[in-house]
Write a protein that holds these residues in place. Structure first.
Motif, mmCIF file in Angstrom:
data_model
loop_
_atom_site.group_PDB
_atom_site.id
_atom_site.type_symbol
_atom_site.label_atom_id
_atom_site.label_comp_id
_atom_site.label_asym_id
_atom_site.label_seq_id
_atom_site.Cartn_x
_atom_site.Cartn_y
_atom_site.Cartn_z
ATOM 1 N N HIS A 61 1.005 -1.181 0.121
ATOM 2 C CA HIS A 61 -0.042 0.126 -0.024
ATOM 3 C C HIS A 61 1.093 1.147 -0.126
ATOM 4 N N MET A 62 1.875 1.309 0.874
ATOM 5 C CA MET A 62 2.859 2.414 0.943
ATOM 6 C C MET A 62 3.381 2.804 -0.569
ATOM 7 N N LEU A 63 3.971 1.582 -1.144
ATOM 8 C CA LEU A 63 4.633 1.860 -2.338
ATOM 9 C C LEU A 63 3.676 2.168 -3.295
ATOM 10 N N LYS A 73 9.648 7.702 -2.783
ATOM 11 C CA LYS A 73 9.863 7.942 -1.308
ATOM 12 C C LYS A 73 9.931 6.839 -0.354
ATOM 13 N N PHE A 74 8.766 5.748 -0.629
ATOM 14 C CA PHE A 74 9.073 4.792 0.211
ATOM 15 C C PHE A 74 10.049 3.837 -0.333
ATOM 16 N N ARG A 75 10.249 3.672 -1.574
ATOM 17 C CA ARG A 75 11.454 3.008 -1.992
ATOM 18 C C ARG A 75 12.829 3.694 -1.404
ATOM 19 N N ALA A 76 13.004 4.664 -1.272
ATOM 20 C CA ALA A 76 14.178 5.379 -0.789
ATOM 21 C C ALA A 76 14.282 5.187 0.783
ATOM 22 N N LEU A 77 12.903 5.053 1.524
ATOM 23 C CA LEU A 77 13.028 4.644 2.857
ATOM 24 C C LEU A 77 13.482 3.228 2.893
ATOM 25 N N GLN A 78 12.885 2.222 2.193
ATOM 26 C CA GLN A 78 13.321 0.948 2.184
ATOM 27 C C GLN A 78 14.850 0.511 2.141
ATOM 28 N N LYS A 96 20.880 3.279 6.922
ATOM 29 C CA LYS A 96 21.926 2.989 6.105
ATOM 30 C C LYS A 96 21.918 4.070 4.896
ATOM 31 N N SER A 97 22.944 4.599 4.533
ATOM 32 C CA SER A 97 22.930 5.506 3.315
ATOM 33 C C SER A 97 22.130 5.107 2.175
ATOM 34 N N ASP A 98 21.334 5.808 1.489
ATOM 35 C CA ASP A 98 20.674 5.659 0.483
ATOM 36 C C ASP A 98 21.144 6.132 -0.750
ATOM 37 N N SER A 99 22.590 6.456 -0.842
ATOM 38 C CA SER A 99 23.119 7.139 -1.959
ATOM 39 C C SER A 99 23.306 5.987 -2.946
ATOM 40 N N SER A 100 23.413 4.740 -2.500
ATOM 41 C CA SER A 100 23.427 3.622 -3.572
ATOM 42 C C SER A 100 22.100 3.579 -4.411
#
Length: 268
Positions: A233-235, A241-246, A258-262
């Protein structure tokens, strides 16, 4: 094992979930299902603690713990459900079931009654422990229960506060405990059920069955009715935005961010 008591509790849980089904059909709000389920587990656990033949002091502690859990969770879900819209997880199920939604929901809730019985069985086994009280492991059990209850209450309060903020319309909660787990409320709910095998631990032939409670709760929250439908539902509603949070926050167990730079490097 008091098989008559357990049979009565099983029947009571089945009836409670039948009432939950009727309530959902009348109100159109599935949040009442989880409210009734929580209270039913609490009543079943309280009955087990009152009737079990274990150490009296341990039974009193078991009664207080399961009662506190049920009243807090049941009231929290009930207040959240009142005047709200349909739970997106149940809404999606009902849409998928189509014309057979009513009958399939009834069966689904009876399966929930079986899951509730497994949890109440762990409470019963803890209350049936005749070992002297308190032992060192009882103190550890109590610490686990208190930390879990406090952690879940704090998580729920932090999320409720976020939902009232302007950022809630398009953003995602990353305050407090939500900075270190995408579902800290689920984590602490699972942790709560870990206290019962510790309370139940004894030379009894049946005490090992109490391990089924945390195992079942972990499987349900992580693989079935907790994280998967909620994150789906969040996706849909928050997308990238939620994929970045994951990418930067653990799903279940709290841990360092964790860093989301990758992840950002993969953006087009």
């Amino acid at each position: 094992m008091d098989w008559v008591l357990l049979a009565v509790i099983a029947i009571g849980l089945s009836l409670a979930m039948s009432i939950a089904w009727s309530t959902q059909r009348v109100t159109g709000l599935s949040g009442w299902i989880d409210t009734i389920w929580s209270l039913a587990v609490g009543v079943g656990g309280a009955a087990a603690a009152l009737v079990a033949v274990g150490n009296f002091e341990r039974r009193v502690v078991v009664l207080l713990i399961i009662g506190t859990w049920a009243l807090r969770l049941g009231s929290h879900i009930g207040l959240r459900t009142r005047g709200s819209v349909e739970d997106p997880r149940y809404k999606k199920l009902m849409e998928e079931w189509g014309g057979s939604a009513a009958s399939r929901l009834f069966l689904f809730l009876q399966i929930q009654a079986v899951a509730a019985f497994v949890l109440v069985l762990a409470v019963y086994l803890a209350a049936s422990n005749n070992a002297p009280f308190p032992r060192l492991i009882d103190a550890l059990s109590l610490i686990v229960a208190v930390v879990a209850l406090a952690g879940e209450a704090i998580s729920d309060r932090q999320l409720a506060r976020f939902r009232k903020s302007p950022e809630a319309k398009t953003g995602i909660c990353e305050t407090g405990l939500w900075r270190y787990s995408r579902h800290p409320n689920y984590f602490f709910e699972w942790l709560f059920w870990c206290c019962w095998p510790l309370f139940a631990l004894s030379v009894s032939t049946w005490s090992w069955l109490s391990l089924l409670a945390p195992l079942l709760m972990y499987w349900l929250l992580v693989n079935v009715s907790g994280i998967p439908p909620l994150e789906e539902h969040m996706l849909r509603s928050r997308g990238l935005k939620f994929r970045a949070l994951q990418a930067r926050v653990n799903a279940f167990f709290p841990g360092p961010r964790k860093s989301d730079s990758s992840y950002q490097g993969k953006q087009p």
